[in-house]
Write a protein that holds these residues in place. Structure first.
Motif, PDB file in Angstrom:
ATOM      1  N   GLU A   8       0.835  -1.206   0.000  1.00 47.71           N
ATOM      2  CA  GLU A   8       0.000   0.000   0.000  1.00 47.71           C
ATOM      3  C   GLU A   8       0.868   1.254   0.000  1.00 47.71           C
ATOM      4  N   THR A   9       0.852   1.995  -1.124  1.00 43.54           N
ATOM      5  CA  THR A   9       1.600   3.255  -1.184  1.00 43.54           C
ATOM      6  C   THR A   9       0.674   4.466  -1.107  1.00 43.54           C
ATOM      7  N   ASN A  39       4.511  -3.431   4.654  1.00 40.49           N
ATOM      8  CA  ASN A  39       3.650  -3.468   3.475  1.00 40.49           C
ATOM      9  C   ASN A  39       2.790  -2.226   3.292  1.00 40.49           C
ATOM     10  N   SER A  40       3.080  -1.149   4.055  1.00 36.66           N
ATOM     11  CA  SER A  40       2.302   0.079   3.870  1.00 36.66           C
ATOM     12  C   SER A  40       3.131   1.292   4.290  1.00 36.66           C
ATOM     13  N   GLU A  60       2.002   3.734   5.932  1.00 37.24           N
ATOM     14  CA  GLU A  60       1.635   4.052   7.319  1.00 37.24           C
ATOM     15  C   GLU A  60       2.523   3.309   8.312  1.00 37.24           C
ATOM     16  N   LYS A  94       8.318   0.179  -3.152  1.00 37.44           N
ATOM     17  CA  LYS A  94       7.689  -1.085  -2.776  1.00 37.44           C
ATOM     18  C   LYS A  94       8.743  -2.169  -2.525  1.00 37.44           C
TER      19      LYS A  94
END
Length: 501
Positions: free
Chosen positions: A135-136, A469-470, A472, A460
């Protein structure tokens, strides 16, 4: 008597065995370096006019040209290097302030290069970005502190306005006037295609670009050039520019030669008149004054748009950011001392401000200590050069980053650092029609899209290698950074450990 006849900084080397006297270099050089001698039946060059923009080298069909650094030097003196001596000569002849473009080129600590990113191994396995979701997407603005529900038990989804970006990268402020119409068009089109935002800078918004409003950040600077109600409502966010990294504490200056008809109309100033913005906003002398402007802008736009406050990275930046967070602003933009500019006094550009890495870490830590980190998002700018810098900036506490010089490089800029002259041979920092048309906005937009797409792929990959994976999960995660060659004090400010710990 000519006392200070300074030798040219660059020399044009022409291979006459290859040169076909096509005179293309003469036609392409806006600085008048090349000319054809009818008498000698050959091309000549005035080295003193060369800024090393590489235009002639790029267009020469015979590959007969190259530009080299002059080897002529003054007698060696560690305290008085050649550059300083030449600058004294120039000022003694003109009595003027030295002007420079782009960012600080001097040697100095580049903290991005002294930080390494940690990687996952056995106990915290890495993530494969080709096969697993990464998640970008990034949301800028105030973050809700807790979940709230309506009387019927459903989640309350109302929140303050913010920006949604497909990737944590934005194009930083570059005004119409300092850069060309075609350069602005390329930035706007690329921002729309990428799902991010570009920034108008302090020059207003050309009427042709209102169509890109949902991908536009409109800026309000001290000169208030081009600022009116329709302009404020045209963008997705409003940025109040208090300062920028290349010239903290001073205003801006766009020479009258760049104020052509369209720029004049957009900025709402007379054609040919110098656009000089004052150092301070004359209605902001305290955080309370800033708060009043923030809410005046929100009132004007029906509280539908987030407000950004942009400041230069200076020694007390953490305290300043704390005040901005309490002013009602939604986002803080911090610009480091290596940030680029269209024109700035050389002494200010090269000697005032601090690196964005240290400023960013200090601000993130201060806001966390005060329990108000969720009240604002942070955008970091000032010489973000690669996707690795993006990862490190986010790990230090940024929500997103601004890129300016990197974006111009994608458009063809060769960093000749003569933007203030208005003779950009690549059609970027100029208003001359014959030069502007050299930049194809459609091709430029695609190059920008390619750059940000490549950086996002690398982002990524690096996040996957970290087991994250994000965005945040990466934000403010300093445990994933390690320093090399840094003092204990520097490590402490950055909030990271030394490699090996």
């Amino acid at each position: 008597m000519k006392v200070n006849n300074v030798y040219a900084e660059f020399e044009v080397v022409r291979d006459f065995s290859r040169c076909i006297n096509c005179r293309l270099c003469e036609k392409q050089c806006a600085n008048g370096v090349h000319c054809y001698s009818v008498e000698k039946k050959t091309m000549l060059a005035d080295d003193s006019k060369c800024v090393n923009c590489h235009r002639c080298v790029a267009v020469c069909p015979a590959r007969a040209l190259k530009i080299v650094k002059s080897e002529l030097t003054f007698r060696g003196n560690a305290n008085w290097p050649d550059e300083v001596i030449k600058q004294v000569y120039r000022q003694s002849e003109t009595g003027g302030v030295l002007l420079s473009s782009m960012g600080n080129p001097k040697e100095g600590p580049i903290y991005w290069d002294k930080m390494l990113v940690n990687a996952s191994q056995v106990t915290n396995p890495s993530i494969d970005p080709l096969r697993e979701p990464m998640e970008t997407r990034t949301y800028l603005g105030k973050k809700p502190q807790r979940m709230e529900r309506n009387p019927d038990g459903s989640l309350r989804l109302e929140h303050t306005p913010g920006l949604e970006l497909s990737t944590p990268i934005l194009f930083s402020a570059m005004s119409y006037g300092s850069i060309s119409y075609n350069a602005h068009a390329a930035l706007a089109r690329a921002a729309k295609e990428l799902g991010i935002c570009y920034n108008t800078g302090e020059g207003g918004l050309h009427e042709d670009f209102y169509q890109y409003g949902s991908n536009t950040i409109v800026q309000v600077a001290s000169g208030r050039f081009g600022v009116h109600k329709d302009y404020l409502n045209a963008g997705a966010a409003i940025e109040i520019k208090i300062g920028q990294g290349a010239k903290p504490g001073i205003g801006g200056h766009l020479p009258g030669a760049k104020i052509v008809a369209d720029v004049s109309k957009t900025r709402m100033i007379p054609e040919g008149a110098d656009a000089i913005s004052p150092a301070p906003h004359h209605d902001i002398y305290s955080i309370e004054d800033l708060r009043q402007l923030v809410f005046s802008l929100k009132e004007t736009t029906g509280y539908a748009k987030p407000v950004i406050v942009k400041v230069a990275a200076v020694h007390n930046i953490a305290a300043i950011a704390s005040g901005i967070a309490r002013s009602g602003a939604d986002i803080i933009a911090i610009d480091g001392y290596r940030g680029g500019t269209g024109a700035a006094p050389t002494r200010i550009r090269d000697n005032i401000g601090i690196p964005v890495e240290l400023a960013l870490a200090s601000v993130d830590e201060r806001l966390r200590e005060e329990g108000i980190r969720g009240e604002v998002s942070i955008i970091a700018g000032g010489s973000i050069r690669s996707s690795a810098d993006v990862v490190k900036a986010i790990a230090l506490g940024a929500d997103a980053i601004y890129i300016g010089t990197a974006a111009l490089l994608a458009l063809g800029c060769h960093l000749c650092r003569s933007c203030h002259a208005g003779k950009c041979n690549w059609g970027i920092a100029t208003q001359r029609e014959d030069l502007v048309k050299r930049l194809d906005p459609e091709e430029g937009a695609q190059r920008l899209v390619h750059l940000v797409t490549a950086w996002t792929h690398e982002l990524k990959e690096m996040m996957g290698g970290m087991g994250i994976n994000s965005i945040e999960a990466l934000r403010g995660n300093r445990l994933m950074l390690r320093g090399i060659g840094l003092t204990d004090r520097e490590l402490n400010i950055l909030g990271i450990k030394h490699a090996g710990e």
